[in-house]
Design an enzyme around this catalytic site. Sequence first.
Site, short mmCIF file in Angstrom:
data_model
loop_
_atom_site.label_atom_id
_atom_site.label_comp_id
_atom_site.label_asym_id
_atom_site.label_seq_id
_atom_site.Cartn_x
_atom_site.Cartn_y
_atom_site.Cartn_z
CB SER A 1 53.53 27.86 26.11
OG SER A 1 54.14 27.23 25.51
CG ASP B 1 60.61 31.40 25.71
OD1 ASP B 1 60.85 30.30 25.58
OD2 ASP B 1 59.55 31.77 25.98
CG HIS C 1 58.23 28.73 27.77
ND1 HIS C 1 57.78 29.68 26.64
CD2 HIS C 1 57.61 27.85 27.59
CE1 HIS C 1 56.75 29.23 26.29
NE2 HIS C 1 56.50 27.98 26.83
#
Length: 273
Positions: free
Chosen positions: A95, A224, A253
């Site tokens: 991320s 995601d 995610h």
Amino acid sequence: MNTVTARDGTLIRYTDWGDGPAVVFSHGWPLQGDAWEDQMMFLAEHGYRVIAHDRRGHGLSSKPWHGNDMNTYADDLATLLDALDITSAMLVGHSTGGGEVARYIGRHGTGRVTSAVLVGAVTPRMLKGPDNPEGVPMEVFDGIRAGVQADRAQYFKDLTLPFYGYNRAGAKESAAVRETFWLQGMQCSIRSAYACIKQFSETDFTEDLKKMTIPTLVVHGDDDQIVPLAATARRAVELLPQGRLVVYEGAPHGLPTTHKDKLNAELLAFLKS
């Protein structure tokens, strides 16, 4: 507690386990290095040295008012690698941490790095725009800012549902995983949590990705709900000189937790390739 000191005096806390070739992890927002514990223990048991730091303002690192920007995050990572004299490392970022890895290479080159892995990464750019029509509208990020400012404890708790895909029909929810996310998130200062939103949403990593001339594995879930696959991973792999995309069907995610066994095997295979 292991720490290195950044150029502005900020203490960056890190974990350093095992022996062998180095694998260095950068975590997502608003978490800390311990978010990588499943991957770290697995790789350390397979003969690798694993290192993960808490980004400034996060976890057990210092929580300064200043320096909550992507360039400084990357420079802090450089300080860590230089202090530990890490060479021939594989960098892994999830991320926001994926952006940190890309910006580190964009600013500091590949002298200490032989490969990289971007997992659910925010690269090349999250924010929707004329050149990124599949990105996320600014209103969404404004909503995140409002949630953090109004009641970040509740916001972080609510975020765990889409983060781990627990809001999907048939998902097996773990209350303990949600509580762990909340605990790590609350160790991040509100100043850093708020400031980091602009960094992971608006930073353009296009030129950084072009400089990643090392083999780079891009891993992303096709479910995601936080970082859209089409706007990030599919575009990133087109910019990476040696990029390869692997899409996990149905993965959210938070796949380093929900799909840890698959990701662990993927990382080990990539290290040995």
